[in-house]
Design an enzyme around this catalytic site. Structure first.
Site, PDB file in Angstrom:
ATOM      1  N   ARG A 112       0.822  -1.215   0.000  1.00 27.26           N
ATOM      2  CA  ARG A 112       0.000   0.000   0.000  1.00 27.26           C
ATOM      3  C   ARG A 112       0.857   1.267   0.000  1.00 27.26           C
ATOM      4  O   ARG A 112       0.471   2.285   0.576  1.00 27.26           O
ATOM      5  CB  ARG A 112      -0.955   0.021   1.201  1.00 27.26           C
ATOM      6  CG  ARG A 112      -1.997  -1.083   1.167  1.00 27.26           C
ATOM      7  CD  ARG A 112      -2.913  -0.897  -0.020  1.00 27.26           C
ATOM      8  NE  ARG A 112      -3.977  -1.871  -0.052  1.00 27.26           N
ATOM      9  CZ  ARG A 112      -5.179  -1.686   0.471  1.00 27.26           C
ATOM     10  NH1 ARG A 112      -5.471  -0.577   1.062  1.00 27.26           N
ATOM     11  NH2 ARG A 112      -6.093  -2.619   0.375  1.00 27.26           N
ATOM     12  N   ARG A 137      -6.726  12.776  -4.509  1.00 25.95           N
ATOM     13  CA  ARG A 137      -7.925  12.027  -4.142  1.00 25.95           C
ATOM     14  C   ARG A 137      -9.067  12.960  -3.727  1.00 25.95           C
ATOM     15  O   ARG A 137     -10.240  12.613  -3.878  1.00 25.95           O
ATOM     16  CB  ARG A 137      -7.533  11.059  -3.029  1.00 25.95           C
ATOM     17  CG  ARG A 137      -8.551  10.126  -2.524  1.00 25.95           C
ATOM     18  CD  ARG A 137      -9.008   9.103  -3.531  1.00 25.95           C
ATOM     19  NE  ARG A 137     -10.011   8.296  -2.854  1.00 25.95           N
ATOM     20  CZ  ARG A 137     -11.250   8.722  -2.647  1.00 25.95           C
ATOM     21  NH1 ARG A 137     -11.653   9.871  -3.120  1.00 25.95           N
ATOM     22  NH2 ARG A 137     -12.098   7.951  -1.984  1.00 25.95           N
ATOM     23  N   ASP A 145      -6.982  -1.929  -7.621  1.00 26.02           N
ATOM     24  CA  ASP A 145      -7.511  -2.642  -6.462  1.00 26.02           C
ATOM     25  C   ASP A 145      -7.770  -4.097  -6.850  1.00 26.02           C
ATOM     26  O   ASP A 145      -7.946  -4.399  -8.031  1.00 26.02           O
ATOM     27  CB  ASP A 145      -8.808  -2.007  -5.958  1.00 26.02           C
ATOM     28  CG  ASP A 145      -9.156  -2.513  -4.576  1.00 26.02           C
ATOM     29  OD1 ASP A 145      -8.553  -2.038  -3.601  1.00 26.02           O
ATOM     30  OD2 ASP A 145      -9.991  -3.439  -4.460  1.00 26.02           O
ATOM     31  N   ARG A 157      -3.117   6.544   1.019  1.00 26.47           N
ATOM     32  CA  ARG A 157      -3.626   7.682   1.791  1.00 26.47           C
ATOM     33  C   ARG A 157      -2.699   8.270   2.842  1.00 26.47           C
ATOM     34  O   ARG A 157      -2.986   9.323   3.373  1.00 26.47           O
ATOM     35  CB  ARG A 157      -4.954   7.281   2.439  1.00 26.47           C
ATOM     36  CG  ARG A 157      -6.048   7.106   1.404  1.00 26.47           C
ATOM     37  CD  ARG A 157      -7.354   6.736   2.023  1.00 26.47           C
ATOM     38  NE  ARG A 157      -7.259   5.414   2.619  1.00 26.47           N
ATOM     39  CZ  ARG A 157      -8.262   4.797   3.225  1.00 26.47           C
ATOM     40  NH1 ARG A 157      -9.420   5.396   3.362  1.00 26.47           N
ATOM     41  NH2 ARG A 157      -8.105   3.602   3.730  1.00 26.47           N
ATOM     42  N   TYR A 195     -15.046 -11.363  -0.541  1.00 25.43           N
ATOM     43  CA  TYR A 195     -15.797 -10.127  -0.803  1.00 25.43           C
ATOM     44  C   TYR A 195     -17.049 -10.392  -1.623  1.00 25.43           C
ATOM     45  O   TYR A 195     -18.103  -9.809  -1.370  1.00 25.43           O
ATOM     46  CB  TYR A 195     -14.908  -9.119  -1.536  1.00 25.43           C
ATOM     47  CG  TYR A 195     -13.865  -8.506  -0.635  1.00 25.43           C
ATOM     48  CD1 TYR A 195     -14.226  -7.582   0.345  1.00 25.43           C
ATOM     49  CD2 TYR A 195     -12.529  -8.863  -0.738  1.00 25.43           C
ATOM     50  CE1 TYR A 195     -13.272  -7.030   1.184  1.00 25.43           C
ATOM     51  CE2 TYR A 195     -11.575  -8.316   0.101  1.00 25.43           C
ATOM     52  CZ  TYR A 195     -11.948  -7.402   1.055  1.00 25.43           C
ATOM     53  OH  TYR A 195     -11.005  -6.854   1.892  1.00 25.43           O
TER      54      TYR A 195
HETATM   55  O1  CP3 Z   1       0.025   0.811  -3.067  1.00 29.01           O
HETATM   56  C1  CP3 Z   1      -0.496  -0.264  -3.332  1.00 29.01           C
HETATM   57  O2  CP3 Z   1      -0.403  -1.277  -2.616  1.00 29.01           O
HETATM   58  C2  CP3 Z   1      -1.251  -0.382  -4.648  1.00 29.01           C
HETATM   59  C3  CP3 Z   1      -2.643  -0.232  -4.620  1.00 29.01           C
HETATM   60  C4  CP3 Z   1      -3.590  -1.197  -3.915  1.00 29.01           C
HETATM   61  C5  CP3 Z   1      -4.869  -0.789  -3.438  1.00 29.01           C
HETATM   62  N1  CP3 Z   1      -5.537  -1.900  -3.012  1.00 29.01           N
HETATM   63  C6  CP3 Z   1      -5.370   0.599  -3.473  1.00 29.01           C
HETATM   64  C7  CP3 Z   1      -6.499   0.983  -2.617  1.00 29.01           C
HETATM   65  C8  CP3 Z   1      -3.475  -2.579  -3.688  1.00 29.01           C
HETATM   66  C9  CP3 Z   1      -2.308  -3.529  -3.963  1.00 29.01           C
HETATM   67  C10 CP3 Z   1      -4.728  -3.002  -3.116  1.00 29.01           C
HETATM   68  C11 CP3 Z   1      -5.027  -4.403  -2.790  1.00 29.01           C
HETATM   69  C12 CP3 Z   1      -6.168  -4.714  -1.932  1.00 29.01           C
HETATM   70  N2  CP3 Z   1      -7.424  -4.127  -1.926  1.00 29.01           N
HETATM   71  C13 CP3 Z   1      -6.190  -5.777  -1.008  1.00 29.01           C
HETATM   72  C14 CP3 Z   1      -5.043  -6.753  -0.767  1.00 29.01           C
HETATM   73  C15 CP3 Z   1      -3.994  -6.191   0.107  1.00 29.01           C
HETATM   74  C16 CP3 Z   1      -4.395  -6.063   1.555  1.00 29.01           C
HETATM   75  O3  CP3 Z   1      -4.368  -4.926   2.038  1.00 29.01           O
HETATM   76  O4  CP3 Z   1      -4.675  -7.086   2.201  1.00 29.01           O
HETATM   77  C17 CP3 Z   1      -7.448  -5.792  -0.390  1.00 29.01           C
HETATM   78  C18 CP3 Z   1      -7.912  -6.757   0.688  1.00 29.01           C
HETATM   79  C19 CP3 Z   1      -8.225  -4.754  -0.980  1.00 29.01           C
HETATM   80  C20 CP3 Z   1      -9.634  -4.391  -0.701  1.00 29.01           C
HETATM   81  C21 CP3 Z   1      -9.774  -2.980  -0.297  1.00 29.01           C
HETATM   82  N3  CP3 Z   1      -9.744  -1.924  -1.171  1.00 29.01           N
HETATM   83  C22 CP3 Z   1      -9.966  -2.461   1.013  1.00 29.01           C
HETATM   84  C23 CP3 Z   1     -10.072  -3.308   2.262  1.00 29.01           C
HETATM   85  C24 CP3 Z   1     -10.034  -1.065   0.894  1.00 29.01           C
HETATM   86  C25 CP3 Z   1     -10.321  -0.124   2.039  1.00 29.01           C
HETATM   87  C26 CP3 Z   1      -9.393   0.926   2.310  1.00 29.01           C
HETATM   88  C27 CP3 Z   1      -7.947   0.594   2.524  1.00 29.01           C
HETATM   89  O5  CP3 Z   1      -7.086   1.433   2.110  1.00 29.01           O
HETATM   90  O6  CP3 Z   1      -7.628  -0.441   3.120  1.00 29.01           O
HETATM   91  C28 CP3 Z   1      -9.868  -0.739  -0.486  1.00 29.01           C
HETATM   92  C29 CP3 Z   1      -9.819   0.591  -1.112  1.00 29.01           C
HETATM   93  C30 CP3 Z   1      -8.482   1.022  -1.567  1.00 29.01           C
HETATM   94  N4  CP3 Z   1      -7.660   0.288  -2.355  1.00 29.01           N
HETATM   95  C31 CP3 Z   1      -7.856   2.280  -1.317  1.00 29.01           C
HETATM   96  C32 CP3 Z   1      -6.613   2.252  -1.971  1.00 29.01           C
HETATM   97  C33 CP3 Z   1      -5.582   3.355  -2.019  1.00 29.01           C
HETATM   98  C34 CP3 Z   1      -8.447   3.437  -0.533  1.00 29.01           C
HETATM   99  C35 CP3 Z   1      -9.396   4.177  -1.415  1.00 29.01           C
HETATM  100  C36 CP3 Z   1      -9.492   5.634  -1.086  1.00 29.01           C
HETATM  101  O7  CP3 Z   1      -8.561   6.392  -1.416  1.00 29.01           O
HETATM  102  O8  CP3 Z   1     -10.521   5.995  -0.526  1.00 29.01           O
END
Ligand code: CP3
Length: 347
Positions: free
Chosen positions: A27, A40, A76, A31, A151
Site C-alpha cells: 500500500r 484524491r 484494487d 492515503r 468479498y
Molecule cells: O500501493 C499499493 O499497494 C497499490 C494499490 C492497492 C490498493 N488496493 C489501493 C487501494 C493494492 C495492492 C490493493 C489491494 C487490496 N485491496 C487488497 C489486498 C492487500 C491487503 O491490504 O490485504 C485488499 C484486501 C483490498 C480491498 C480494499 N480496497 C480495502 C479493504 C479497501 C479499504 C481501504 C484501505 O485502504 O484499506 C480498499 C480501497 C483502496 N484500495 C484504497 C486504496 C488506495 C483506498 C481508497 C481511497 O482512497 O478511498
C-alpha cells in the site's frame, strides 16, 4: 559495454545475491501520502483506477519520495471484477451490490477479457514502465481467488467473513466452481499485465488466516495453484502474500511460486525453515512499528533482518499494508535504514 544489472528486487525474487536488501511497502501508493490525498480530494477512487495518467502518477508518487526498489500498480483487487460486470462501491472498502451466492450467479459470470474489460490497467502499466525512475521494476497484482470470494459472497469487508466461510461448507461444489472461475480470470488478468510490462506478479491472499489447513488446501490453495500454474510459463517471478498464515506454511510450501510474503506474526526464520531453500520471503515488519521512535524503529528492523538471515532471497516489506496515519518521514527512515544496514561490499 557493461552487462545490464538485474534490479535488486528481481534478483532477490530469484534468490540471487543483491548489493543490499531490496524494500518496497504494501500500500505504498495511498492515503498516508499528502500528494495522494491531494489528488484524491479531487477525484473519486474508481475514477483514479480507470484513468491511466492518474493511476500511473499515483503509482510513481512513492518512488519520487523514497528510494524504493519496486513499484506496485495502483489499482484494487476488485478492479477486474468490476470489469467483469460486478457492480460494487468503495466505502472505502469494497461493497458488492448483489453478493454472489447461487450456482446461477456463478455460471452467469463472464470470463474476463483484459484488453476489453480493463484496458486502463494495461495502459497504466505501459505508462509506469515508460516513466519509472531509476529503472525500478513494476509489480502487477491480483486478489487470490479465495480472497476475492470472501468479498463476492460476503458482500462487504468483515473481520470474520462469516457468510463466505458458511458458503464453503454449505455449498462446497459451488464454492469450487466460483474459485475455478476466479482462478482462470486472475490468470488471464495477470498474464495480460505481464504482457503489458509488469515484471513480477503478486497474488494477495489477505484472508488466508480465516481457514483451517484442510479448508485452506481444498479451497484457497487449490485455486491459487491453478492461477500460478497458468502463469509459470511466462517466466515472470510470482509472489504469494498470505496474511495470518502461520498455521498454513506447510501447505504454502507446496505452492509453485518464487516468493512468499507473510504478516508480522511469524518470524522470518521460522518461515524460511517451513518453506525450505527454494523460495524467497517477503516481509514482515509490523506496520505499527512505524510509530516507534526513530532509534527504536532501527532495532525493530534489525530483528526482521536477523530473522531473515544472511542467505539471498529476502525482500523487506511490512507484514501488511501501511496505515493511513503513518508519518511519511518514518517511511523515509525505514527505507534508508534497510539499505544502509544491509549494504554489502561486492567485487
Ligand atoms: O500501493 C499499493 O499497494 C497499490 C494499490 C492497492 C490498493 N488496493 C489501493 C487501494 C493494492 C495492492 C490493493 C489491494 C487490496 N485491496 C487488497 C489486498 C492487500 C491487503 O491490504 O490485504 C485488499 C484486501 C483490498 C480491498 C480494499 N480496497 C480495502 C479493504 C479497501 C479499504 C481501504 C484501505 O485502504 O484499506 C480498499 C480501497 C483502496 N484500495 C484504497 C486504496 C488506495 C483506498 C481508497 C481511497 O482512497 O478511498
Amino acid at each position: 559495454m557493461a552487462e545490464p544489472v538485474t534490479p535488486p528486487f528481481l534478483a532477490a525474487c530469484r534468490r540471487e545475491p543483491t548489493p543490499y536488501t531490496p524494500i518496497w511497502i504494501m500500500r505504498q501508493a495511498g492515503r498516508y501520502l499528502p500528494e495522494y490525498r491531494e489528488l484524491r480530494a479531487k477525484v473519486d477512487f474508481v475514477e483514479m483506477t480507470r484513468s491511466p495518467e492518474l493511476a500511473a502518477e499515483v503509482t510513481l508518487q512513492p518512488l519520487r519520495r523514497y528510494e524504493l526498489d519496486a513499484a506496485i500498480l495502483f489499482s484494487d483487487i476488485m478492479t477486474p471484477l468490476q470489469g467483469m460486470g460486478i457492480a460494487l462501491d468503495f466505502e472505502p472498502g469494497p461493497v458488492v451490490r448483489n453478493p454472489i451466492r447461487t450456482r446461477q450467479q456463478i455460471e452467469a459470470l463472464p470470463q474476463l477479457q483484459p484488453e476489453q474489460d480493463v484496458p486502463f490497467v494495461l495502459e497504466t502499466i505501459r505508462l509506469v514502465r515508460a516513466n519509472a525512475p531509476r529503472g525500478v521494476p513494476l509489480i502487477g497484482f491480483a486478489g487470490a481467488p479465495f480472497t476475492l470470494l470472501c468479498y463476492l459472497v460476503c458482500g462487504r469487508p468483515s473481520k470474520e467473513f462469516g457468510p463466505a466461510r458458511a458458503f464453503l461448507y454449505a455449498q462446497p461444489q459451488d464454492a469450487e466452481l466460483l474459485l475455478d472461475r476466479l482462478a482462470d480470470a486472475m490468470a488471464a488478468y495477470l498474464r495480460s499485465q505481464a504482457e503489458a510490462g509488469a515484471q513480477a506478479l503478486m497474488l494477495f491472499e489477505s484472508w488466508a488466516g480465516l481457514l483451517a489447513p484442510r479448508e485452506f488446501r481444498q479451497f484457497a490453495l487449490r485455486a491459487a495453484r491453478r492461477t500460478a500454474a497458468a502463469l509459470r510459463p511466462l517466466g515472470v517471478p510470482l509472489i504469494y502474500y498470505a496474511n495470518q498464515a502461520a498455521a498454513l506454511l506447510e501447505e504454502i510450501a507446496g505452492l509453485d511460486v518464487d516468493v512468499v510474503g507473510v504478516d508480522w506474526r511469524t518470524p522470518l526464520g521460522r518461515v524460511r525453515r517451513c518453506l525450505g531453500p527454494g523460495k524467497a520471503v517477503q516481509g514482515n515488519l509490523d506496520p505499527a512499528a512505524l510509530f516507534a521512535a526513530p532509534e527504536d524503529l532501527k532495532r525493530h528492523v534489525d530483528v526482521v533482518l536477523a530473522e531473515a538471515g544472511p542467505d539471498p532471497g529476502h525482500i523487506f516489506n511490512l507484514g501488511h499494508g501501511i496505515w493511513q496515519e503513518t508519518d511519511p518521514d518514518a517511511v523515509a527512515r525505514l527505507v534508508d535504514y534497510v539499505h544502509e544496514r544491509t549494504a554489502r561490499r561486492t567485487g
